[in-house]
Design a protein around this motif. Sequence first.
Motif, PDB file in Angstrom:
ATOM      1  N   TRP A  50      55.987  20.482  65.624  1.00  0.00           N
ATOM      2  CA  TRP A  50      55.873  21.919  65.387  1.00  0.00           C
ATOM      3  C   TRP A  50      57.229  22.496  64.995  1.00  0.00           C
ATOM      4  O   TRP A  50      57.314  23.357  64.107  1.00  0.00           O
ATOM      5  N   TYR A  51      58.290  21.999  65.623  1.00  0.00           N
ATOM      6  CA  TYR A  51      59.644  22.437  65.259  1.00  0.00           C
ATOM      7  C   TYR A  51      59.973  22.030  63.820  1.00  0.00           C
ATOM      8  O   TYR A  51      60.467  22.846  63.025  1.00  0.00           O
ATOM      9  N   LEU A  52      59.695  20.770  63.471  1.00  0.00           N
ATOM     10  CA  LEU A  52      60.033  20.288  62.140  1.00  0.00           C
ATOM     11  C   LEU A  52      59.239  20.991  61.055  1.00  0.00           C
ATOM     12  O   LEU A  52      59.760  21.247  59.962  1.00  0.00           O
ATOM     13  N   HIS A  53      57.989  21.312  61.349  1.00  0.00           N
ATOM     14  CA  HIS A  53      57.188  21.963  60.302  1.00  0.00           C
ATOM     15  C   HIS A  53      57.732  23.357  59.998  1.00  0.00           C
ATOM     16  O   HIS A  53      57.615  23.850  58.876  1.00  0.00           O
ATOM     17  N   LYS A  54      58.369  23.985  60.999  1.00  0.00           N
ATOM     18  CA  LYS A  54      58.986  25.281  60.753  1.00  0.00           C
ATOM     19  C   LYS A  54      60.244  25.136  59.894  1.00  0.00           C
ATOM     20  O   LYS A  54      60.553  26.009  59.074  1.00  0.00           O
ATOM     21  N   ARG A  55      60.954  24.031  60.083  1.00  0.00           N
ATOM     22  CA  ARG A  55      62.204  23.813  59.351  1.00  0.00           C
ATOM     23  C   ARG A  55      61.962  23.142  57.995  1.00  0.00           C
ATOM     24  O   ARG A  55      62.793  23.259  57.096  1.00  0.00           O
ATOM     25  N   MET A  56      60.859  22.438  57.864  1.00  0.00           N
ATOM     26  CA  MET A  56      60.589  21.674  56.650  1.00  0.00           C
ATOM     27  C   MET A  56      59.175  21.938  56.149  1.00  0.00           C
ATOM     28  O   MET A  56      58.465  21.031  55.733  1.00  0.00           O
ATOM     29  N   ALA A  57      58.765  23.190  56.146  1.00  0.00           N
ATOM     30  CA  ALA A  57      57.391  23.533  55.751  1.00  0.00           C
ATOM     31  C   ALA A  57      57.096  23.104  54.321  1.00  0.00           C
ATOM     32  O   ALA A  57      55.955  22.739  53.999  1.00  0.00           O
ATOM     33  N   GLU A  58      58.117  23.131  53.468  1.00  0.00           N
ATOM     34  CA  GLU A  58      57.892  22.765  52.068  1.00  0.00           C
ATOM     35  C   GLU A  58      57.591  21.281  51.889  1.00  0.00           C
ATOM     36  O   GLU A  58      57.143  20.852  50.819  1.00  0.00           O
ATOM     37  N   LYS A  59      57.820  20.483  52.926  1.00  0.00           N
ATOM     38  CA  LYS A  59      57.586  19.047  52.833  1.00  0.00           C
ATOM     39  C   LYS A  59      56.182  18.641  53.291  1.00  0.00           C
ATOM     40  O   LYS A  59      55.832  17.467  53.228  1.00  0.00           O
ATOM     41  N   ILE A  60      55.409  19.604  53.778  1.00  0.00           N
ATOM     42  CA  ILE A  60      54.018  19.281  54.137  1.00  0.00           C
ATOM     43  C   ILE A  60      53.271  18.931  52.859  1.00  0.00           C
ATOM     44  O   ILE A  60      53.253  19.695  51.893  1.00  0.00           O
ATOM     45  N   GLY A  61      52.670  17.785  52.837  1.00  0.00           N
ATOM     46  CA  GLY A  61      52.003  17.298  51.631  1.00  0.00           C
ATOM     47  C   GLY A  61      52.680  16.079  51.056  1.00  0.00           C
ATOM     48  O   GLY A  61      52.153  15.442  50.129  1.00  0.00           O
ATOM     49  N   SER A  62      53.835  15.712  51.605  1.00  0.00           N
ATOM     50  CA  SER A  62      54.546  14.511  51.137  1.00  0.00           C
ATOM     51  C   SER A  62      54.046  13.255  51.840  1.00  0.00           C
ATOM     52  O   SER A  62      54.282  12.144  51.376  1.00  0.00           O
ATOM     53  N   GLY A  63      53.378  13.423  52.986  1.00  0.00           N
ATOM     54  CA  GLY A  63      52.948  12.286  53.782  1.00  0.00           C
ATOM     55  C   GLY A  63      53.939  11.904  54.863  1.00  0.00           C
ATOM     56  O   GLY A  63      53.667  11.023  55.676  1.00  0.00           O
ATOM     57  N   TRP A  64      55.095  12.591  54.900  1.00  0.00           N
ATOM     58  CA  TRP A  64      56.117  12.235  55.888  1.00  0.00           C
ATOM     59  C   TRP A  64      55.650  12.532  57.311  1.00  0.00           C
ATOM     60  O   TRP A  64      55.858  11.721  58.212  1.00  0.00           O
ATOM     61  N   TYR A  65      55.039  13.681  57.531  1.00  0.00           N
ATOM     62  CA  TYR A  65      54.581  14.036  58.874  1.00  0.00           C
ATOM     63  C   TYR A  65      53.538  13.043  59.378  1.00  0.00           C
ATOM     64  O   TYR A  65      53.545  12.644  60.540  1.00  0.00           O
ATOM     65  N   PHE A  66      52.651  12.649  58.490  1.00  0.00           N
ATOM     66  CA  PHE A  66      51.625  11.669  58.852  1.00  0.00           C
ATOM     67  C   PHE A  66      52.271  10.336  59.216  1.00  0.00           C
ATOM     68  O   PHE A  66      51.928   9.715  60.231  1.00  0.00           O
TER      69      PHE A  66
ATOM     70  N   ILE B 190      51.760   1.108  62.915  1.00  0.00           N
ATOM     71  CA  ILE B 190      53.208   1.296  62.794  1.00  0.00           C
ATOM     72  C   ILE B 190      53.649   1.010  61.356  1.00  0.00           C
ATOM     73  O   ILE B 190      54.427   1.771  60.761  1.00  0.00           O
ATOM     74  N   LEU B 191      53.149  -0.083  60.800  1.00  0.00           N
ATOM     75  CA  LEU B 191      53.503  -0.452  59.428  1.00  0.00           C
ATOM     76  C   LEU B 191      53.043   0.607  58.432  1.00  0.00           C
ATOM     77  O   LEU B 191      53.788   0.974  57.508  1.00  0.00           O
ATOM     78  N   ILE B 192      51.828   1.113  58.608  1.00  0.00           N
ATOM     79  CA  ILE B 192      51.323   2.168  57.722  1.00  0.00           C
ATOM     80  C   ILE B 192      52.213   3.402  57.825  1.00  0.00           C
ATOM     81  O   ILE B 192      52.554   4.033  56.818  1.00  0.00           O
ATOM     82  N   GLY B 193      52.598   3.746  59.061  1.00  0.00           N
ATOM     83  CA  GLY B 193      53.460   4.904  59.261  1.00  0.00           C
ATOM     84  C   GLY B 193      54.796   4.758  58.561  1.00  0.00           C
ATOM     85  O   GLY B 193      55.271   5.695  57.892  1.00  0.00           O
ATOM     86  N   VAL B 194      55.413   3.598  58.712  1.00  0.00           N
ATOM     87  CA  VAL B 194      56.713   3.363  58.071  1.00  0.00           C
ATOM     88  C   VAL B 194      56.579   3.421  56.547  1.00  0.00           C
ATOM     89  O   VAL B 194      57.420   4.014  55.859  1.00  0.00           O
ATOM     90  N   ILE B 195      55.528   2.815  56.007  1.00  0.00           N
ATOM     91  CA  ILE B 195      55.304   2.835  54.553  1.00  0.00           C
ATOM     92  C   ILE B 195      55.143   4.263  54.049  1.00  0.00           C
ATOM     93  O   ILE B 195      55.691   4.637  53.009  1.00  0.00           O
ATOM     94  N   CYS B 196      54.392   5.075  54.791  1.00  0.00           N
ATOM     95  CA  CYS B 196      54.197   6.471  54.385  1.00  0.00           C
ATOM     96  C   CYS B 196      55.511   7.237  54.400  1.00  0.00           C
ATOM     97  O   CYS B 196      55.774   8.066  53.512  1.00  0.00           O
ATOM     98  N   MET B 197      56.371   6.967  55.387  1.00  0.00           N
ATOM     99  CA  MET B 197      57.665   7.653  55.444  1.00  0.00           C
ATOM    100  C   MET B 197      58.572   7.210  54.303  1.00  0.00           C
ATOM    101  O   MET B 197      59.268   8.032  53.707  1.00  0.00           O
ATOM    102  N   ILE B 198      58.555   5.916  53.986  1.00  0.00           N
ATOM    103  CA  ILE B 198      59.367   5.419  52.870  1.00  0.00           C
ATOM    104  C   ILE B 198      58.874   6.013  51.559  1.00  0.00           C
ATOM    105  O   ILE B 198      59.666   6.422  50.699  1.00  0.00           O
ATOM    106  N   ARG B 199      57.550   6.071  51.412  1.00  0.00           N
ATOM    107  CA  ARG B 199      56.949   6.622  50.201  1.00  0.00           C
ATOM    108  C   ARG B 199      57.405   8.049  49.941  1.00  0.00           C
ATOM    109  O   ARG B 199      57.620   8.464  48.795  1.00  0.00           O
ATOM    110  N   SER B 200      57.577   8.826  51.018  1.00  0.00           N
ATOM    111  CA  SER B 200      57.941  10.229  50.859  1.00  0.00           C
ATOM    112  C   SER B 200      59.455  10.455  50.899  1.00  0.00           C
ATOM    113  O   SER B 200      59.904  11.604  50.837  1.00  0.00           O
TER     114      SER B 200
END
Length: 275
Positions: free
Chosen positions: A200-216, A257-267
């Motif tokens: 919730w804190y990060l979404h306030k600071r990085m709202a423009e990044k919602i949709g990149s897949g990083w939060y997921f 865990i692997l899916i999560g890391v891949i999604c973060m790298i992708r974004s």
Amino acid sequence: MNELLYIVWNPSLSIGPFRWYSLCWLIGLALAYMMVRRLYKEQKIKDKLFEPLFFYCFLGILVGARLGHCLFYQPDYFLTSWQGVVEMILPIHFLSDGGWKFTGYEGLASHGGTLGLMIALWLYVKKTKLSIWRVLDNIAIATGITACFIRLGNLMNSEIIGKVTDVPWAFIFERVDSMPRHPGQLYEAIAYAILFGIMWYLHKRMAEKIGSGWYFGFCLTYIFTFRFFIEYTKEIQEAFEASLPLDMGQILSIPFILIGVICMIRSKKEIVSLP
């Protein structure tokens, strides 16, 4: 030993007409519903696109969690007779005299629930034409609060207990035995509450990044990395796990865990450092 410091745990399974476990599930889902609704409004997504979301999420989590438990943990029971198959689908148990009784769904697996949710959200975006990454990120931001209350429900049920220990905060689950044990459910509930606060804190600071897949990606990596290590404090759920190098919870956590890391790298290219 620290017997005088141990918490003796044997709460009632119900509060009035409601079972604690069901109530915790409902509270967790209701809070997530309100959080995601707020996120949709912040992002100016039409209400008509939000309305079917809860239906998809609820069914996806319930069906996935039920099938996950039956197929991953007790396939020898649920897949070897027609009664088992029926019990896998319906919340009943067949009795030895030929009758049956309503039991509710006794056995839900979080890994299956996560997979079921992902499939349900894929179907949801096929219908609404929203970005799959935006939807996944929004759900991820609210996931921690639901996961927290589900584990509190497990605690109220005295299920998914920890291994015997002498730490001063050990719980004695009287419905199980008289041994002091790690309150693994409480460890997870606290970790997921912290996750929600972070998201919730990060979404306030990085709202423009919602949709990149990083939060997921972050959500999956956080939850299932923690789940992998917390399993070392928990008793195995089924006897066959004793012969495995890792228990079933750990084995099932690795792909997520692997899916999560891949999604973060992708974004990665879209993520900027927090100020």
